[in-house]
Design an enzyme around this catalytic site. Structure first.
Site, PDB file in Angstrom:
ATOM      1  N   HIS A 100      -1.454  -4.487  10.090  1.00 45.79           N
ATOM      2  CA  HIS A 100      -1.614  -3.982   8.517  1.00 45.79           C
ATOM      3  C   HIS A 100      -0.446  -3.058   8.401  1.00 45.79           C
ATOM      4  O   HIS A 100      -0.148  -2.295   9.060  1.00 45.79           O
ATOM      5  CB  HIS A 100      -2.945  -3.408   8.530  1.00 45.79           C
ATOM      6  CG  HIS A 100      -2.985  -2.746   7.076  1.00 45.79           C
ATOM      7  ND1 HIS A 100      -3.418  -3.454   5.984  1.00 45.79           N
ATOM      8  CD2 HIS A 100      -3.319  -1.374   6.669  1.00 45.79           C
ATOM      9  CE1 HIS A 100      -3.441  -2.708   4.761  1.00 45.79           C
ATOM     10  NE2 HIS A 100      -3.367  -1.540   5.345  1.00 45.79           N
ATOM     11  N   CYS A 151      -0.919  -7.594   2.344  1.00 48.96           N
ATOM     12  CA  CYS A 151      -0.466  -6.302   2.526  1.00 48.96           C
ATOM     13  C   CYS A 151       0.799  -5.891   2.694  1.00 48.96           C
ATOM     14  O   CYS A 151       1.641  -5.247   2.280  1.00 48.96           O
ATOM     15  CB  CYS A 151      -1.309  -5.565   3.675  1.00 48.96           C
ATOM     16  SG  CYS A 151      -0.989  -6.180   5.095  1.00 48.96           S
TER      17      CYS A 151
END
Length: 377
Positions: free
Chosen positions: A142, A256
């Site tokens: 992430h 993301c």
């Protein structure tokens, strides 16, 4: 084989558009070939629901020049943006609340123009707070961006992620009271005070990569709010024709890392200069397929008598990916998914609130961790 005599009869009676004639000519050429085309899956009758959809679209004129022109179109399909973000349906529920410490209205603090803001590259394994470095071993990461004000000393984190977790953004719910698959696939930006250094450093990256002025930060903040208002849904997959560097990209992901890349590019446009001592790698999840075929949206597929077979096939496909299944049902779902992906080489993709058919190709699915340099490096 497709029943071409009947199709040619329809064309001769002018019941279909000029686009249809181009499609039929293309089908003729494919049938005369040795079926080595990436479209050879179209000629296997197990795709009857798909044929039904294509010819229904052609006959109704829904398949227009924007979807098919001499068998070609411009790729990748542009990500659709919206005038505003819609309200969240109460049916969609998050296992973990979205942006719990961020501003409810998405506001970003104003910085004095003379302030000097440090910019940090942040990366950690997905769900690191629960599983530690487990997903990091598979390079499932992430990404976020950190900021620090030199005048106030305050730190901030900015990231873009799913409102209702990754599974809900990747696969829909099948509700008995709704004919079309129901998607909880919104994603959004989250800006909050503080940087959890242990979270980012322990199994990931926390590195200063640039300095910007307070004025540049404020310009970026306005851009983020506009980007967040118009780019509303999360897309997990990047779909390509094959793993080679110069392969055709059919669809780009919107996740993301893509938000981080867009922000870096915007900061570069605003005058930021980036520096790093480390390699900047990011997670990409690829599907590999032949040229996708546009099928339609909810209104043109579900609830339409002529599309009943296709609608049922789409629902059956997503049945294998439903949450909260028993162990037995989960095993059966894995088998169903394997049959669709590897044996039948056929799956459906939902992109821009539209459905597409993907004729899958080896290696089918791949997770990569590839270098994407910072702007100007």
């Amino acid at each position: 084989m497709i029943g071409l005599p009947l199709v040619h009869m329809l064309v001769s009676r002018s019941l279909v558009t000029g686009v249809t004639r181009k499609f039929i000519k293309w089908v003729d050429e494919q049938q005369k070939s040795e079926f080595t085309s990436e479209f050879s899956c179209l000629f296997d009758m197990k795709y009857a629901p798909f044929y039904s959809c294509v010819f229904s679209l052609l006959a109704s004129g829904h398949l227009t020049e924007s979807y098919l022109t001499d068998g070609k179109r411009t790729w990748p399909v542009p990500y659709r943006r919206f005038d505003r973000r819609p309200d969240v349906d109460p049916f969609c529920q998050a296992l973990y609340p979205f942006c719990p410490t961020g501003d409810r209205d998405g506001r970003i603090p104003y910085m004095r123009d003379s302030d000097v803001i440090s910019v940090f590259r942040l990366q950690a394994p997905v769900w690191e707070f629960k599983y530690g470095d487990l997903l990091g071993k598979f390079h499932i990461m992430h990404d976020a961006i950190g900021f620090q004000s030199s005048e106030t000393g305050k730190n901030y984190t900015m990231e873009w992620y799913e409102l209702f977790q990754l599974g809900n953004c990747t696969f829909p719910h099948l509700r008995p009271d709704v004919s079309a698959p129901f998607w909880c696939n919104q994603g959004a930006a989250c800006f909050f005070e503080g940087i959890d250094e242990l979270h980012w450093k322990q199994n990931g990256t926390l590195e200063k990569v640039a300095e910007i002025t307070g004025e540049q930060f404020n310009d970026m903040a306005r851009w983020v709010q506009e980007d967040n208002k118009t780019g509303i849904y999360y897309e997990t997959w990047t779909v390509r024709s094959n793993p080679s560097v110069n392969s055709t990209v059919w669809f780009e992901s919107y996740d993301c890392s893509q938000f981080v890349h867009r922000t870096y590019r915007k900061l570069s446009e605003l005058g930021a200069t980036f520096r790093t001592k480390s390699q900047t790698n990011y997670t990409r999840i690829y599907l590999y397929s032949g040229e996708p075929i546009y099928l339609g949206d909810d209104s043109s597929i579900f609830g339409q008598p002529s599309m009943k077979s296709l609608a049922l096939d789409i629902r059956n496909f997503y049945h294998a990916f439903q949450p909260h299944q028993s162990i037995v049902d989960s095993i059966m779902s894995i088998i169903e998914a394997y049959e669709k992906l590897v044996l039948e080489k056929s799956i459906y993709l939902y992109y821009n609130f539209q459905y597409w058919h993907l004729p899958m190709k080896p290696p089918y699915v791949q997770i990569t961790y590839e270098e994407i340099p910072l702007p100007g490096l």
